[in-house]
Design a protein around this motif. Structure first.
Motif, PDB file in Angstrom:
ATOM      1  N   LEU A 100       0.875  -1.169   0.000  1.00  0.00           N
ATOM      2  CA  LEU A 100       0.000   0.000   0.000  1.00  0.00           C
ATOM      3  C   LEU A 100       0.909   1.214   0.000  1.00  0.00           C
ATOM      4  O   LEU A 100       1.734   1.385   0.899  1.00  0.00           O
ATOM      5  N   MET A 101       0.799   2.054  -1.035  1.00  0.00           N
ATOM      6  CA  MET A 101       1.735   3.153  -1.212  1.00  0.00           C
ATOM      7  C   MET A 101       1.003   4.467  -1.418  1.00  0.00           C
ATOM      8  O   MET A 101      -0.147   4.494  -1.873  1.00  0.00           O
ATOM      9  N   SER A 102       1.688   5.555  -1.091  1.00  0.00           N
ATOM     10  CA  SER A 102       1.151   6.878  -1.375  1.00  0.00           C
ATOM     11  C   SER A 102       1.189   7.123  -2.873  1.00  0.00           C
ATOM     12  O   SER A 102       2.073   6.640  -3.578  1.00  0.00           O
ATOM     13  N   CYS A 103       0.218   7.873  -3.359  1.00  0.00           N
ATOM     14  CA  CYS A 103       0.189   8.263  -4.770  1.00  0.00           C
ATOM     15  C   CYS A 103       0.933   9.589  -4.878  1.00  0.00           C
ATOM     16  O   CYS A 103       0.465  10.617  -4.376  1.00  0.00           O
ATOM     17  N   LEU A 104       2.120   9.566  -5.495  1.00  0.00           N
ATOM     18  CA  LEU A 104       3.003  10.724  -5.505  1.00  0.00           C
ATOM     19  C   LEU A 104       3.128  11.337  -6.891  1.00  0.00           C
ATOM     20  O   LEU A 104       2.836  10.689  -7.896  1.00  0.00           O
ATOM     21  N   TYR A 105       3.597  12.561  -6.928  1.00  0.00           N
ATOM     22  CA  TYR A 105       3.850  13.267  -8.179  1.00  0.00           C
ATOM     23  C   TYR A 105       5.127  12.719  -8.804  1.00  0.00           C
ATOM     24  O   TYR A 105       6.217  12.991  -8.332  1.00  0.00           O
ATOM     25  N   ALA A 106       4.983  11.903  -9.869  1.00  0.00           N
ATOM     26  CA  ALA A 106       6.139  11.288 -10.533  1.00  0.00           C
ATOM     27  C   ALA A 106       7.126  10.795  -9.478  1.00  0.00           C
ATOM     28  O   ALA A 106       8.261  11.237  -9.406  1.00  0.00           O
ATOM     29  N   GLY A 107       6.656   9.866  -8.634  1.00  0.00           N
ATOM     30  CA  GLY A 107       7.423   9.381  -7.492  1.00  0.00           C
ATOM     31  C   GLY A 107       8.863   9.017  -7.805  1.00  0.00           C
ATOM     32  O   GLY A 107       9.247   8.819  -8.957  1.00  0.00           O
ATOM     33  N   SER A 108       9.668   8.903  -6.773  1.00  0.00           N
ATOM     34  CA  SER A 108      11.096   8.676  -6.956  1.00  0.00           C
ATOM     35  C   SER A 108      11.388   7.310  -7.569  1.00  0.00           C
ATOM     36  O   SER A 108      10.554   6.405  -7.582  1.00  0.00           O
ATOM     37  N   MET A 116       7.673  -0.678  -5.876  1.00  0.00           N
ATOM     38  CA  MET A 116       6.500  -1.239  -6.568  1.00  0.00           C
ATOM     39  C   MET A 116       6.868  -2.549  -7.252  1.00  0.00           C
ATOM     40  O   MET A 116       6.124  -3.531  -7.198  1.00  0.00           O
ATOM     41  N   VAL A 117       8.017  -2.542  -7.929  1.00  0.00           N
ATOM     42  CA  VAL A 117       8.473  -3.753  -8.613  1.00  0.00           C
ATOM     43  C   VAL A 117       8.711  -4.872  -7.596  1.00  0.00           C
ATOM     44  O   VAL A 117       8.352  -6.025  -7.829  1.00  0.00           O
ATOM     45  N   ALA A 118       9.307  -4.536  -6.465  1.00  0.00           N
ATOM     46  CA  ALA A 118       9.568  -5.534  -5.424  1.00  0.00           C
ATOM     47  C   ALA A 118       8.269  -6.118  -4.892  1.00  0.00           C
ATOM     48  O   ALA A 118       8.182  -7.316  -4.604  1.00  0.00           O
ATOM     49  N   ALA A 119       7.243  -5.272  -4.772  1.00  0.00           N
ATOM     50  CA  ALA A 119       5.962  -5.725  -4.214  1.00  0.00           C
ATOM     51  C   ALA A 119       5.180  -6.577  -5.206  1.00  0.00           C
ATOM     52  O   ALA A 119       4.502  -7.526  -4.825  1.00  0.00           O
ATOM     53  N   GLY A 120       5.262  -6.222  -6.494  1.00  0.00           N
ATOM     54  CA  GLY A 120       4.513  -6.972  -7.493  1.00  0.00           C
ATOM     55  C   GLY A 120       3.072  -6.510  -7.618  1.00  0.00           C
ATOM     56  O   GLY A 120       2.563  -6.293  -8.703  1.00  0.00           O
ATOM     57  N   ARG A 121       2.398  -6.338  -6.487  1.00  0.00           N
ATOM     58  CA  ARG A 121       1.037  -5.797  -6.473  1.00  0.00           C
ATOM     59  C   ARG A 121       1.045  -4.518  -5.648  1.00  0.00           C
ATOM     60  O   ARG A 121       1.611  -4.468  -4.560  1.00  0.00           O
ATOM     61  N   ARG A 154      -3.100  -8.163   3.794  1.00  0.00           N
ATOM     62  CA  ARG A 154      -1.746  -8.715   3.698  1.00  0.00           C
ATOM     63  C   ARG A 154      -0.757  -7.704   3.128  1.00  0.00           C
ATOM     64  O   ARG A 154       0.446  -7.952   3.119  1.00  0.00           O
ATOM     65  N   PHE A 155      -1.245  -6.582   2.655  1.00  0.00           N
ATOM     66  CA  PHE A 155      -0.372  -5.597   2.023  1.00  0.00           C
ATOM     67  C   PHE A 155       0.540  -4.922   3.053  1.00  0.00           C
ATOM     68  O   PHE A 155       0.102  -4.567   4.148  1.00  0.00           O
ATOM     69  N   VAL A 156       1.809  -4.763   2.681  1.00  0.00           N
ATOM     70  CA  VAL A 156       2.771  -4.036   3.509  1.00  0.00           C
ATOM     71  C   VAL A 156       2.525  -2.546   3.342  1.00  0.00           C
ATOM     72  O   VAL A 156       2.355  -2.056   2.227  1.00  0.00           O
ATOM     73  N   ASP A 157       2.489  -1.820   4.441  1.00  0.00           N
ATOM     74  CA  ASP A 157       2.205  -0.385   4.394  1.00  0.00           C
ATOM     75  C   ASP A 157       3.490   0.397   4.128  1.00  0.00           C
ATOM     76  O   ASP A 157       4.356   0.510   4.987  1.00  0.00           O
ATOM     77  N   LEU A 158       3.611   0.934   2.906  1.00  0.00           N
ATOM     78  CA  LEU A 158       4.770   1.748   2.531  1.00  0.00           C
ATOM     79  C   LEU A 158       4.356   3.188   2.230  1.00  0.00           C
ATOM     80  O   LEU A 158       5.062   3.910   1.542  1.00  0.00           O
ATOM     81  N   ARG A 159       3.223   3.604   2.758  1.00  0.00           N
ATOM     82  CA  ARG A 159       2.748   4.956   2.497  1.00  0.00           C
ATOM     83  C   ARG A 159       3.708   5.995   3.063  1.00  0.00           C
ATOM     84  O   ARG A 159       4.314   5.794   4.104  1.00  0.00           O
TER      85      ARG A 159
END
Length: 212
Positions: free
Chosen positions: A10-18, A25-30, A148-153
Motif C-alpha cells: 500500500l503506497m502513497s500516490c506521488l507526483y512522478a514518485g522517486s 513497486m516492482v519488489a511488491a509486485g502488487r 496482507r499488504f505491507v504499508d509503505l505509504r
C-alpha cells in the motif's frame, strides 16, 4: 525480478514518485495507491525532484489550501489555478532532459500531460503514473489492497530512502559529468535517461536490497 505476489504494498500516490518508490513497486509486485488518507500523512504528494544543469530542483504543484490540519483526503485536493505551474514544470523538465537519450521518445506524451489542465491532483498523479508505467511496462499490478499488504505509504520521498526495501543502483544521468550520480530522483529521470532499460535498473535495485 523480485515479486512478493503473496502480499503487495500500500503506497502513497506521488507526483512522478522517486526511482526508489517505483523500485519498491516492482519488489511488491502488487500495488495499491492510497488516495483516501489525509494529505498531512504524505507531504511529498505534490512534489517531485529532477536534476538539471544547476543540480537538484524540486517541482511543486500548487494546491488549493486544504482543510485546517491537513485533514483533506488526497482524492479531494484541488490544483490551484493561480500561476502557470504546468508551463514552469514542463520548461524545467525540457531544460533538464531535452538532451537525454530517450526524451524525444516520450516528450509528446509528457507534453500532453502538462497541457491538460487537470482540476484534481489525484487525477494528474494517476495520469502521469499510467503514462510512465505504460512507457516502460513496469512489472507491477495496480490493485485494491487487502490486509496482507505491507504499508509503505509516505515512504517514497528522498528523506525516507532507508524506509523503502530497495537499494540504489547507479544508472546513466545526462548531467553525470557535472554532478556525478544523484540517487532518489523522480522516475522521469530514470525513464528519460534509460528508456525501457529502466525496468532492468528497478529490478537490480530490488536484487541489491536482498544482498545487503
Amino acid at each position: 525480478m523480485i515479486h512478493d505476489s503473496e502480499n503487495g504494498a500500500l503506497m502513497s500516490c506521488l507526483y512522478a514518485g522517486s526511482v526508489r518508490h517505483y523500485a519498491a513497486m516492482v519488489a511488491a509486485g502488487r500495488v495499491a495507491f492510497d488516495i483516501d488518507s489525509p494529505v498531512g500523512k504524505c507531504r511529498e504528494v505534490n512534489r517531485t525532484r529532477i536534476i538539471g544543469a544547476n543540480g537538484v530542483q524540486t517541482l511543486t504543484i500548487p494546491l488549493v489550501k486544504p482543510a485546517k490540519g491537513g485533514t483533506t483526503p488526497v482524492k479531494d485536493l484541488q490544483i490551484s489555478e493561480h500561476g502557470e505551474w504546468e508551463r514552469i514544470h514542463w520548461g524545467a523538465i525540457f531544460s533538464a532532459y531535452g538532451k537525454a537519450p530517450f526524451f524525444e521518445y516520450y516528450q509528446d506524451d509528457l507534453y500532453a500531460l502538462y497541457h491538460h489542465h487537470s482540476k484534481w491532483l489525484a487525477d494528474f498523479l494517476l495520469a502521469i503514473h499510467a503514462s510512465v508505467s505504460d512507457f516502460f511496462a513496469i512489472p507491477a499490478t495496480l490493485t485494491a489492497p487487502d490486509d496482507r499488504f505491507v504499508d509503505l505509504r509516505a515512504k517514497g520521498g528522498e528523506n525516507a530512502s532507508n524506509a523503502l526495501p530497495v537499494a540504489d543502483v547507479p544508472y546513466y544521468q545526462v548531467w553525470n559529468a557535472r554532478h556525478g550520480f544523484v540517487p532518489g530522483m523522480s522516475i522521469l529521470d530514470l525513464v528519460l535517461n534509460e528508456g525501457r532499460c529502466a525496468t532492468l535498473v528497478l529490478n537490480a535495485m530490488c536484487s541489491h536490497s536482498l544482498s545487503r
